[in-house]
Write a protein that holds these residues in place. Structure first.
Motif, short mmCIF file in Angstrom:
data_model
loop_
_atom_site.label_atom_id
_atom_site.label_comp_id
_atom_site.label_asym_id
_atom_site.label_seq_id
_atom_site.Cartn_x
_atom_site.Cartn_y
_atom_site.Cartn_z
N UNK A 106 22.03 8.09 43.13
CA UNK A 106 20.64 7.74 44.02
C UNK A 106 19.68 8.71 43.64
N UNK A 107 18.51 8.36 43.88
CA UNK A 107 17.34 9.25 43.68
C UNK A 107 17.30 10.26 44.76
N UNK A 149 28.08 0.71 49.11
CA UNK A 149 26.91 0.30 48.54
C UNK A 149 25.73 1.51 48.57
N UNK A 150 26.17 2.58 49.39
CA UNK A 150 25.18 3.88 49.46
C UNK A 150 25.49 4.77 48.43
N UNK A 151 24.42 5.13 47.84
CA UNK A 151 24.52 6.20 46.85
C UNK A 151 25.35 7.61 47.38
N UNK A 152 25.51 8.19 46.24
CA UNK A 152 26.06 9.76 46.81
C UNK A 152 25.20 10.54 47.51
N UNK A 212 23.12 1.54 43.27
CA UNK A 212 22.76 0.96 42.07
C UNK A 212 21.77 2.05 41.42
N UNK A 213 21.16 2.96 42.05
CA UNK A 213 20.18 3.96 41.67
C UNK A 213 20.88 5.11 40.94
N UNK A 214 20.22 5.57 39.88
CA UNK A 214 20.69 6.81 39.23
C UNK A 214 22.17 7.05 38.73
N UNK A 223 30.72 15.53 40.48
CA UNK A 223 29.79 16.30 39.75
C UNK A 223 30.02 15.98 38.17
N UNK A 224 31.46 15.95 37.87
CA UNK A 224 31.62 16.10 36.32
C UNK A 224 32.34 14.81 35.81
N UNK A 225 32.52 13.83 36.67
CA UNK A 225 33.23 12.59 36.26
C UNK A 225 32.37 11.34 36.57
N UNK A 226 32.78 10.34 35.89
CA UNK A 226 31.89 9.17 36.29
C UNK A 226 32.24 8.62 37.62
N UNK A 227 31.10 8.11 38.22
CA UNK A 227 31.11 7.49 39.80
C UNK A 227 31.83 6.15 39.62
#
Length: 165
Positions: A159-160, A7-10, A153-155, A112-116
């Motif tokens: 994440x921001x 649930x935590x952004x990169x 869910x952000x960016x 960095x260069x692939x979908x998350x």
């Protein structure tokens, strides 16, 4: 814990790993130019809007690159003296610390260069390895729930940017 990390952004995951690494350096009484450089480059990832620039910095300090048996000083864009200082630093700290540095940088580099995707399995695995290393070496790690504010869910999962003091 694995479901919480999903649930935590990169960036949030990287922040968690940074705190673990800082705790490991502190426990090993390591506070020098090399450790500060590593911490500052990780912080740049958290604060940056341009991660492609950060990638070059990360590749220049990643232990797996510097300690590679085919090490060639000319493969690095950092000044040679600094790369050699990092090499000596990595050779003299406990091996689990170089692993922690690699895994922390992998959190930033692996997607960095692939979908998350749904939860970025490429960045989840290094975080889990950091947790295992902390447990194995009695390194304190923060409560993962403190990082849930950095939502996946952000960016698009990244994440921001996180501004640190």
């Amino acid at each position: 814990m694995k479901n919480s990390i999903k649930k935590i952004s990169i960036r949030g995951r990287m922040y968690f790993c940074l705190v673990c690494l800082q705790n490991a350096f502190k426990q090993n009484n390591i506070n020098n130019g090399e450790s500060n450089l590593i911490i500052n480059i990780i912080k740049e990832f958290l604060e940056s809007n341009n991660l492609s620039d950060w990638e070059e910095l990360a590749n220049n300090i990643q232990p797996i690159n510097i300690l590679d048996e085919k090490f060639n000083i000319n493969d690095f864009s950092f000044e040679h003296k600094l790369v050699l200082k990092l090499k000596i630093f990595y050779e003299h700290i406990p091996a689990y610390l170089t692993e922690m540095i690699d895994y922390t940088l992998d959190v930033g580099l692996n997607n960095l260069y692939g979908g998350t995707g749904e939860y970025s399995p490429l960045t989840l695995e290094p975080v889990l390895k950091i947790i295992d290393l902390c447990k194995e070496n009695s390194i304190e790690f923060p409560d993962i729930n403190n990082f849930l504010q950095y939502s996946y869910q952000d960016d698009d999962g990244w994440g921001f940017p996180i501004q640190l003091n």
